[in-house]
Design a protein around this motif. Structure first.
Motif, PDB file in Angstrom:
ATOM      1  N   THR A 100       0.839  -1.207   0.000  1.00 40.42           N
ATOM      2  CA  THR A 100       0.000   0.000   0.000  1.00 40.42           C
ATOM      3  C   THR A 100       0.871   1.253   0.000  1.00 40.42           C
ATOM      4  O   THR A 100       0.587   2.224  -0.717  1.00 40.42           O
ATOM      5  CB  THR A 100      -0.939  -0.013   1.227  1.00 40.42           C
ATOM      6  N   ASP A 142      -5.957  -1.183  -4.845  1.00 40.84           N
ATOM      7  CA  ASP A 142      -5.399  -1.741  -3.614  1.00 40.84           C
ATOM      8  C   ASP A 142      -6.326  -2.808  -3.051  1.00 40.84           C
ATOM      9  O   ASP A 142      -7.320  -2.500  -2.415  1.00 40.84           O
ATOM     10  CB  ASP A 142      -5.189  -0.621  -2.591  1.00 40.84           C
ATOM     11  N   GLU A 143      -6.001  -4.065  -3.291  1.00 41.65           N
ATOM     12  CA  GLU A 143      -6.793  -5.207  -2.815  1.00 41.65           C
ATOM     13  C   GLU A 143      -8.286  -4.967  -3.019  1.00 41.65           C
ATOM     14  O   GLU A 143      -9.079  -5.096  -2.089  1.00 41.65           O
ATOM     15  CB  GLU A 143      -6.506  -5.469  -1.323  1.00 41.65           C
TER      16      GLU A 143
END
Ligand code: ADP
Ligand code: MG
Length: 310
Positions: free
Chosen positions: A41, A160-161
């Motif tokens: 991240t 992000d995920e």
């Protein structure tokens, strides 16, 4: 092209990234994969300058991102969040067009763009454009989260995920969807995940990260055939050869807090041995090559829940 040159990030005493060097070709589907806490991240958020590096430089199309006007930089970097975060009080088309509105696009142009994007992800605009976010399923909301990031045609899309909260079926559908969008739109996608399966399905190039360091960069095939070290190999084996999980697997995923207590079980003990031990102890202490860590029932339950979700 995106280049990280000797990029480091320290948070008060914690080295989150250490001398990162990375090149992402224009138009690539680039995946950053690694366990929790490996710095994914942080790496991603540096691209739209939500986080500034402590050292080093990042270049976007040969210009340092620090030399871009911040607003212009962010317009070129669409950002899809993990928790979908649609505005609950705006309908779907207004959610999609929110950035376009701030850029002064006319109402007609915004609505046309939102409807075209809805069509592109198989959500019928006549049905969906004026619904509220709460009237959509989690998978549908995440589709909207993705197209919202595409609305003003950024050059790069950061994710992000984005699928980690979804059930396996929605997850697979959305993976197919982003592959399809990537093919059609010819943008650069930078995608973060902790799931090696997902990385292999999506990535043209994959960077495997651990504890703020890149372990290996390459195509999925190259990494699978020639893992650079035992960590990378272990990360693949965990994903590919079903074998009984061990305490070591939990530790690899970042579970367990540091402690000074004496070890009570070896890291090679199985998950069921761990569960047995936790019936009579509040914590199990294990010695690893990164130090002594303790695991609690909460760690075990979290670990099992994420396995279940995958
Ligand atoms: P990942 O996304 O791979 O889980 P992160 O980039 O979020 O990893 O975090 C990398 C490391 O930096 C972790 O050790 C994390 O605890 C630490 N970290 C992240 N954000 C902060 C922050 N705002 N303050 C202090 N430490 C942080
Ligand atoms: Mg993260």
């Amino acid at each position: 092209m995106i280049e990280f040159k000797n990029v480091s990030k320290r948070y008060a005493g914690n080295q989150a990234l250490d001398d990162l060097n990375l090149t992402i070709p224009t138009g690539d589907f680039f995946v950053l994969v690694g366990p929790s806490g490996s710095g994914k991240t942080t790496t991603l958020k540096m691209l739209n300058r939500l986080i500034e590096p402590t050292d080093g430089n990042i270049y976007f199309d040969d210009k340092r991102i620090i030399d871009y006007d911040l607003k212009q930089l962010r317009q070129q970097m669409g950002y899809v969040l993990q928790n979908i975060a649609l505005f609950p009080n705006l309908n779907i088309q207004d959610n999609i067009a929110i950035q376009a509105e701030s850029l002064g696009w006319s109402r007609k142009r915004r609505i046309d763009r939102a409807r075209a994007l809805l069509k592109q992800v198989d959500l019928d605009p006549d049905q969906y454009a004026t619904r509220m976010p709460s009237e959509l399923s989690g998978g549908e909301q995440q589709r909207v989260g993705i197209i919202r990031a595409l609305a003003i045609k950024p050059k790069v899309v950061l994710m992000d995920e984005p699928f980690s909260a979804l059930d396996p079926i929605s997850r697979k559908q959305l993976q197919d969807l982003v592959l399809h969008l990537h093919q059609e739109l010819k943008m650069t996608f930078v995608f973060v995940t902790h799931d090696m399966h997902e990385a292999l399905r999506l990535g043209q190039h994959i960077a495997v990260m651990r504890l703020g360091h890149i372990q290996q960069i390459g195509t999925g095939e190259a990494i699978m055939q020639h893992p650079a070290n035992a960590f990378v190999q272990g990360f693949f084996e965990n994903e590919h050869t079903p074998r009984p999980a061990t305490i070591h697997d939990l530790l690899l995923e970042g579970y367990g807090a540091a402690t000074r207590a004496p070890a009570t079980l070896p890291a090679t003990a199985s998950i069921s041995e761990l569960a047995d031990a936790l019936r009579t102890q509040t914590a199990v202490v294990v010695t690893t090559d990164q130090g002594v860590r303790q695991l609690t029932t909460a760690d075990l339950l979290d670990y099992l829940a994420t396995k279940e979700a995958n």
